[in-house]
Design a protein around this motif. Structure first.
Motif, PDB file in Angstrom:
ATOM      1  N   ASP A 105      39.401  41.146  38.089  1.00  0.00           N
ATOM      2  CA  ASP A 105      39.297  40.991  36.635  1.00  0.00           C
ATOM      3  C   ASP A 105      38.141  41.858  36.145  1.00  0.00           C
ATOM      4  O   ASP A 105      36.978  41.603  36.475  1.00  0.00           O
ATOM      5  CB  ASP A 105      39.037  39.525  36.285  1.00  0.00           C
ATOM      6  N   PRO A 106      38.411  42.911  35.379  1.00  0.00           N
ATOM      7  CA  PRO A 106      37.340  43.832  34.962  1.00  0.00           C
ATOM      8  C   PRO A 106      36.311  43.187  34.047  1.00  0.00           C
ATOM      9  O   PRO A 106      35.223  43.731  33.864  1.00  0.00           O
ATOM     10  CB  PRO A 106      38.099  44.948  34.248  1.00  0.00           C
ATOM     11  N   ARG A 107      36.632  42.030  33.492  1.00  0.00           N
ATOM     12  CA  ARG A 107      35.701  41.343  32.604  1.00  0.00           C
ATOM     13  C   ARG A 107      34.920  40.247  33.323  1.00  0.00           C
ATOM     14  O   ARG A 107      34.063  39.601  32.731  1.00  0.00           O
ATOM     15  CB  ARG A 107      36.454  40.744  31.417  1.00  0.00           C
ATOM     16  N   ALA A 108      35.241  40.025  34.585  1.00  0.00           N
ATOM     17  CA  ALA A 108      34.543  38.986  35.360  1.00  0.00           C
ATOM     18  C   ALA A 108      34.412  39.474  36.806  1.00  0.00           C
ATOM     19  O   ALA A 108      35.010  38.908  37.719  1.00  0.00           O
ATOM     20  CB  ALA A 108      35.311  37.668  35.282  1.00  0.00           C
ATOM     21  N   ILE A 109      33.630  40.537  36.992  1.00  0.00           N
ATOM     22  CA  ILE A 109      33.453  41.114  38.313  1.00  0.00           C
ATOM     23  C   ILE A 109      32.676  40.140  39.200  1.00  0.00           C
ATOM     24  O   ILE A 109      31.576  39.705  38.838  1.00  0.00           O
ATOM     25  CB  ILE A 109      32.696  42.457  38.231  1.00  0.00           C
ATOM     26  N   PRO A 110      33.202  39.771  40.362  1.00  0.00           N
ATOM     27  CA  PRO A 110      32.466  38.841  41.231  1.00  0.00           C
ATOM     28  C   PRO A 110      31.196  39.496  41.763  1.00  0.00           C
ATOM     29  O   PRO A 110      31.169  40.695  42.066  1.00  0.00           O
ATOM     30  CB  PRO A 110      33.463  38.551  42.363  1.00  0.00           C
ATOM     31  N   ALA A 111      30.141  38.712  41.877  1.00  0.00           N
ATOM     32  CA  ALA A 111      28.861  39.239  42.359  1.00  0.00           C
ATOM     33  C   ALA A 111      28.140  38.156  43.151  1.00  0.00           C
ATOM     34  O   ALA A 111      28.219  36.969  42.817  1.00  0.00           O
ATOM     35  CB  ALA A 111      27.993  39.703  41.192  1.00  0.00           C
ATOM     36  N   GLY A 112      27.467  38.581  44.199  1.00  0.00           N
ATOM     37  CA  GLY A 112      26.639  37.659  44.962  1.00  0.00           C
ATOM     38  C   GLY A 112      27.385  36.900  46.030  1.00  0.00           C
ATOM     39  O   GLY A 112      27.001  36.896  47.192  1.00  0.00           O
ATOM     40  N   ALA A 113      28.467  36.214  45.636  1.00  0.00           N
ATOM     41  CA  ALA A 113      29.226  35.407  46.591  1.00  0.00           C
ATOM     42  C   ALA A 113      30.623  35.169  46.051  1.00  0.00           C
ATOM     43  O   ALA A 113      30.873  35.260  44.848  1.00  0.00           O
ATOM     44  CB  ALA A 113      28.525  34.083  46.853  1.00  0.00           C
ATOM     45  N   ALA A 171      51.357  43.085  34.214  1.00  0.00           N
ATOM     46  CA  ALA A 171      50.617  43.719  35.297  1.00  0.00           C
ATOM     47  C   ALA A 171      49.693  44.829  34.804  1.00  0.00           C
ATOM     48  O   ALA A 171      48.954  45.414  35.592  1.00  0.00           O
ATOM     49  CB  ALA A 171      51.588  44.281  36.332  1.00  0.00           C
ATOM     50  N   ARG A 172      49.725  45.127  33.521  1.00  0.00           N
ATOM     51  CA  ARG A 172      48.918  46.218  32.978  1.00  0.00           C
ATOM     52  C   ARG A 172      47.520  45.747  32.614  1.00  0.00           C
ATOM     53  O   ARG A 172      47.245  44.552  32.535  1.00  0.00           O
ATOM     54  CB  ARG A 172      49.604  46.816  31.747  1.00  0.00           C
ATOM     55  N   LEU A 173      46.642  46.715  32.381  1.00  0.00           N
ATOM     56  CA  LEU A 173      45.296  46.399  31.925  1.00  0.00           C
ATOM     57  C   LEU A 173      45.406  45.785  30.529  1.00  0.00           C
ATOM     58  O   LEU A 173      45.841  46.438  29.583  1.00  0.00           O
ATOM     59  CB  LEU A 173      44.451  47.675  31.889  1.00  0.00           C
ATOM     60  N   SER A 174      45.036  44.544  30.414  1.00  0.00           N
ATOM     61  CA  SER A 174      45.248  43.833  29.160  1.00  0.00           C
ATOM     62  C   SER A 174      43.971  43.104  28.754  1.00  0.00           C
ATOM     63  O   SER A 174      42.888  43.398  29.244  1.00  0.00           O
ATOM     64  CB  SER A 174      46.416  42.849  29.301  1.00  0.00           C
ATOM     65  N   ASP A 175      44.106  42.158  27.880  1.00  0.00           N
ATOM     66  CA  ASP A 175      42.936  41.484  27.330  1.00  0.00           C
ATOM     67  C   ASP A 175      42.254  40.557  28.326  1.00  0.00           C
ATOM     68  O   ASP A 175      41.073  40.262  28.195  1.00  0.00           O
ATOM     69  CB  ASP A 175      43.341  40.680  26.087  1.00  0.00           C
ATOM     70  N   SER A 176      42.978  40.065  29.320  1.00  0.00           N
ATOM     71  CA  SER A 176      42.368  39.138  30.262  1.00  0.00           C
ATOM     72  C   SER A 176      43.115  39.188  31.575  1.00  0.00           C
ATOM     73  O   SER A 176      44.251  39.658  31.656  1.00  0.00           O
ATOM     74  CB  SER A 176      42.399  37.704  29.700  1.00  0.00           C
TER      75      SER A 176
END
Length: 622
Positions: free
Chosen positions: A236-244, A200-205
């Motif tokens: 997911d901090p590495r895949a922030i949703p945008a647009g839709a 549950a921690r901030l990790s690699d993915s």
């Protein structure tokens, strides 16, 4: 001695027909549990005896120039919040952070701690997370100290004596992290182990746990403080949703009033809340299975209080764009959600609102705690009055619908700032979308904070700021807020965190002519052999202050909890306004152990320390 009938009666309430059977089930708990815990006179004063009391005339407010001036910079509180970029392209950047007022050195002064975010998610992922900002007070003047050397994106703070050693400790919640910090003898906060499991921690993915608000409370009344941890959503901090959100024909655009905005919360997966049971030494174990409810909500605020008056602690949870929850304890530390049955889960129109902040207090002075719930713009701040069963929505009756609907509100407090004996409602305000400043939105990104008088006999009355220094005058984007007496004069102040802005400290200059009483409730220094027990710091104790005699007699009610507002922790001191009265008639306390204590009359303008089984152990003039 006054006699009571076996049932507590009150005005007729409208109920949704389909919910009546379960409401009655909850009602039986209220009607049966209370009489075994308090005597008849205390029950009269605390549960309806004040219904016939005259409200009288309100004390004139303090002069406008005295108001609530912001003296943060003047007093050394030079903290500036960071919460991502100015355009707010991720939902994490829009929520801001909480604050805490606590005594770090056991010297009687309230110190200040600010949760802190980062300039960007890239900074967080690079390992350059933020620390907490710590400011020590000396008679209301602050000096910044070295932080506890944490690294993260911190959102919520909670306080309480987690290891039962007599001083106050801290819990810091954030994006992918949840830490306990125990206070050392020199007042330093020493970080303990991470409370979140590895996955549950901030990790690699993947999406880490996103902990928002945290509350300290004693769930099973064993004398050890436990933690209710509110969680928000998967991001997911590495895949922030945008647009839709979604794909193809089912994709839903992330838009607000025709403008492109960040995505969420709707369309993103809500995370379940956590219930961590304390071992009494600052360590915890996960017993979230004690929460018996369906699904998860987007939790932003958590408020422990005794909702049904049966002596144990219940929990109100404000959820963003999903039904609010009201966890009612069964007395052993397990909970069922009665949000729908109590009239708390949905609006009067039967819709889930974007709940932000929570506050509790006895607004109508009938011996039942009432709730204020802040919401998104075009959704009013709701005022729910405690009833014999559940709550009655008084938002429209008090005029709060028209007053608060244009605002997007966060922190909330029901507190008697001017000392006249009636509560005020304070809210921090500010929109989540910078796009709110565009034409034709009908609102704005920065908004002034608000304060309303809540006399039960009239509609709410808004305090008007007539001085540039007032915290009510300047439009800002404020989020977390905490209440406490910073300068030691008996009048509670307001500490506020502004998103991407400087900290705010509203010094209380209201009602200087009114009398006051400040009460600190403390449990036994050594744990008793028998259970239930009261936590050493008095968390969960309930206090009734009786004023006047005969037909003019009424009571003021308060409970000792620090979690309130939005992601913040207030001082545990209870503040009562006595208006022109120079004395009080009685002080009645119900401890979490089940013991009751009645103290005789006393004079106003004092500060009292009361310990279970010992009575008043210390007092001083304000």
């Amino acid at each position: 001695m006054l006699k009571l009938s076996k049932e507590i009666t009150g005005p007729k309430r409208y109920r949704r027909p389909l919910l009546v059977p379960m409401v009655r089930r909850m009602g039986r708990r209220i009607l049966v549990a209370l009489p075994n815990r308090v005597n008849a006179l205390a029950l009269f004063l605390a549960l309806g005896g004040v219904l016939g009391a005259s409200c009288g005339q309100k004390t004139p407010p303090g002069a406008p120039q005295e108001g609530l001036p912001d003296e943060a910079a003047k007093r050394g509180l030079v903290h500036v919040n960071r919460s991502g970029g100015s355009k707010k392209r991720a939902i994490l950047e829009a929520g801001g952070a909480g604050v805490a007022l606590l005594d770090l050195h056991s010297d009687g002064d309230l110190d200040a701690i600010f949760a802190q975010g980062c300039d960007s998610l890239e900074e967080l992922l690079a390992g350059d997370g933020a620390d907490l900002a710590v400011f020590a007070s000396d008679d209301g003047q602050f000096t910044e100290l070295q932080g506890p050397k944490l690294s993260g994106w911190w959102t919520g703070l909670a306080t309480g004596d987690l290891d039962s050693d007599g001083d106050v400790d801290l819990v810091a919640a954030g994006f992918g992290s949840l830490r306990v910090l125990l206070q050392a003898e020199d007042g330093a906060l020493l970080p303990g182990p991470e409370l979140l499991p590895e996955g549950a921690r901030l990790s690699d993915s993947g999406a880490p746990a996103w902990c928002t608000s945290v509350a300290t409370l004693d769930v099973d009344r064993d004398g050890n403080l436990d933690l209710y941890v509110g969680c928000y959503l998967d991001l997911d901090p590495r895949a922030i949703p945008a647009g839709a959100l979604g794909e193809g024909a089912l994709a839903v655009p992330c838009r607000w009033k025709g403008l492109d905005v960040y995505c969420g919360p709707r369309g993103l997966r809500a995370q379940p809340d956590l219930l961590l049971m304390g071992n009494g030494d600052g360590s915890f174990r996960d017993e979230s299975q004690r929460l018996s409810g369906e699904g998860a909500g987007y939790t932003l605020s958590v408020l422990p209080f005794d909702a049904d008056g049966d002596g144990d602690t219940d929990i109100a949870v404000a959820c963003d764009s999903s039904p609010n929850r009201l966890w009612i304890s069964d007395g052993s530390g397990s909970f069922s959600d009665f949000g729908y049955e109590a009239g708390f889960a949905l609006s009067m129109d039967g819709q889930a609102e974007a709940g932000m902040g929570l506050a509790a207090g006895d607004v109508d002075r009938d011996g039942r705690l009432d709730l204020a719930v802040t919401n998104f713009s075009e959704e009013p701040t709701r005022l729910l009055l405690g009833a014999p069963v559940g709550f009655t929505d008084a938002t429209y009756r008090y005029g709060l619908n028209a007053e608060s609907r244009p605002l997007l509100s966060w922190g909330a407090h029901l507190i008697d700032l001017d000392g006249d004996g009636f509560l005020e409602l304070f809210t921090t305000n500010g929109h989540v979308y910078p796009e709110a400043d565009e034409e034709l939105t009908g609102t704005s990104y920065h908004q002034p904070d608000t304060l309303w008088r809540l006399d039960p006999s009239t509609r709410c009355e808004r305090f008007e700021a007539r001085a540039a220094s007032s915290i009510l005058s300047l439009p800002r984007g404020t989020r977390g807020s905490a209440v406490g007496d910073v300068d030691g004069d008996g009048r509670p102040e307001l500490l506020i965190s502004a998103i991407d802005g400087a900290a705010i400290l509203g010094m209380n200059r209201l009602g200087q002519e009114n009398k006051r009483l400040c009460v600190r409730l403390l449990g036994p220094q050594s744990p008793t052999e028998r259970a239930p027990r009261t936590p050493r710091d008095g968390t969960g104790a309930r206090c009734v202050l009786v004023l006047g005699e005969g037909a003019q007699q009424h009571a003021l009610l308060s409970e000792s909890f620090t979690a309130e507002g939005y992601q913040s922790a207030s001082s545990p001191w209870l503040h009562f306004g006595l208006g022109e009265r120079a004395s009080y008639t009685a002080l009645r306390i119900t401890w979490p152990s089940g013991q009751t204590e009645e103290l005789g009359s006393g004079s106003a303008n004092r500060r009292l320390w009361v310990r279970e089984g010992e009575g008043i152990i210390r007092e001083e003039a304000l």
